[in-house]
Design an enzyme around this catalytic site. Structure first.
Site, short mmCIF file in Angstrom:
data_model
loop_
_atom_site.label_atom_id
_atom_site.label_comp_id
_atom_site.label_asym_id
_atom_site.label_seq_id
_atom_site.Cartn_x
_atom_site.Cartn_y
_atom_site.Cartn_z
N CYS A 10 5.35 -32.33 -0.72
CA CYS A 10 5.22 -32.56 -1.43
C CYS A 10 5.46 -32.20 -2.93
CB CYS A 10 3.95 -33.68 -1.37
SG CYS A 10 3.57 -34.39 0.04
N ASP B 277 4.97 -20.83 -6.04
CA ASP B 277 6.31 -21.65 -6.74
C ASP B 277 6.89 -22.05 -5.81
OD1 ASP B 277 8.82 -22.32 -8.57
OD2 ASP B 277 8.43 -20.19 -9.95
N SER C 156 -2.71 -32.56 -5.68
CA SER C 156 -2.90 -34.15 -6.25
C SER C 156 -1.77 -34.72 -5.83
CB SER C 156 -2.72 -34.24 -8.01
OG SER C 156 -1.46 -33.65 -8.64
N TYR D 123 17.00 -36.84 -10.94
CA TYR D 123 15.40 -37.17 -9.75
C TYR D 123 16.51 -37.76 -7.93
CZ TYR D 123 11.64 -38.63 -7.78
OH TYR D 123 10.74 -39.31 -6.89
N LYS E 93 16.69 -36.02 -5.24
CA LYS E 93 16.35 -36.80 -3.64
C LYS E 93 17.38 -36.64 -2.55
CE LYS E 93 11.93 -36.77 -5.05
NZ LYS E 93 11.12 -35.62 -4.11
N THR F 281 0.20 -42.30 -7.89
CA THR F 281 -0.06 -40.47 -8.33
C THR F 281 -0.56 -41.25 -9.58
OG1 THR F 281 2.29 -40.34 -8.85
CG2 THR F 281 1.91 -39.99 -6.74
#
Length: 253
Positions: free
Chosen positions: A84, A57, A15, A159, A163, A194
């Site tokens: 991604c 995974d 996705s 997060y 990143k 998304t």
């Protein structure tokens, strides 16, 4: 690098950005191995584009090793890897119920940063088996960062840290792999359409798009994929992290 006929591995391919990239690579003639934990959706996308679906995974050494080996067996040594796969749960470091659960922080780092590194190390080793092209290039790896790496908001500590690690990984990896002809770049998306964002209430989506200078809409996975395609085809683009964000600079909250 000419994409046509090249073996490619895309993570998070069931996705969102991964799916968009897998579709774009297949349209350019790449032999695409799609990796994701959502086996049902993965099979559907792979069937549509003529790709190879591999349940994986990315946080597991064994699972990722088996996936890269399977892709090699079917398509040959990897030439293109776009990572991604990722998660983006929100939590304050100290919230109403006290300090953030350490395992929650660890999970984000494990998926977004360690998972990215896991794939990078394995695909780079696989690429080393390839014959170089006329530029001496054997492969390219593109990792997904985020503008949160630079302007992480309240509630994005895990997060943003994960990143930021992806951004920090880009240049040293590119420098190390230069001798074997493997390039490493990163893309730092802003707000993209998304499933995670599109699943939010419409009023929340509207408030988010209102923060975007221009264009004032969510980015499309195909637009992320277009930048990935350019990075692959532009042989001198190496060691770079590119923002893709409609000129957005996120506020603290």
């Amino acid at each position: 690098m000419i994409i046509d006929g090249m073996p490619a591995i895309v993570t998070g391919a069931a996705s969102g950005l991964g799916e968009g990239t897998a579709r774009a690579l297949a349209a350019k003639g790449a032999k695409v191995a799609l990796l994701d934990m959502n086996a049902e959706k993965l099979e559907a996308v792979a069937s549509e584009i003529g790709g190879l679906a591999i349940a994986c995974d990315v946080t597991s050494a064994e699972s990722a090793e088996a996936a890269v080996a399977k892709a090699h067996e079917v398509h040959g040594a990897c030439a293109i890897n776009v990572n991604c796969a990722g998660i983006a749960p929100a939590a304050k470091i100290v919230g109403r119920n006290g300090a953030m659960d350490l395992d929650a922080f660890r999970k984000v780092i494990e998926v977004n940063l360690i998972g990215t590194f896991n794939m990078l190390r394995l695909t780079a080793a696989d690429m080393a088996d390839r014959e170089p092209n006329e530029d001496g290039e054997r492969g390219i790896i593109i990792n997904t960062a985020s503008i949160a790496a630079f302007e992480g908001q309240i509630g994005q500590a895990a997060y943003a840290a994960s990143k930021g690690g992806v951004v920090g990984l880009t240049l040293p990896a590119a420098r190390e792999f230069a001798r074997t002809g493997i390039r490493v770049n990163a893309i730092a998306p802003g707000l993209f359409g998304t499933p995670m964002l599109l699943g939010m209430p419409q009023d929340v989506q509207d408030s988010l798009t209102a923060t975007l200078p221009f264009p004032s809409r969510f980015g499309k996975p195909s637009e992320y994929a277009a930048l990935a395609i350019h990075m692959i085809e532009n042989a001198v683009m190496n060691g770079e992290c590119v923002r893709l964000d409609s000129a957005l600079r996120m506020q603290p909250k």
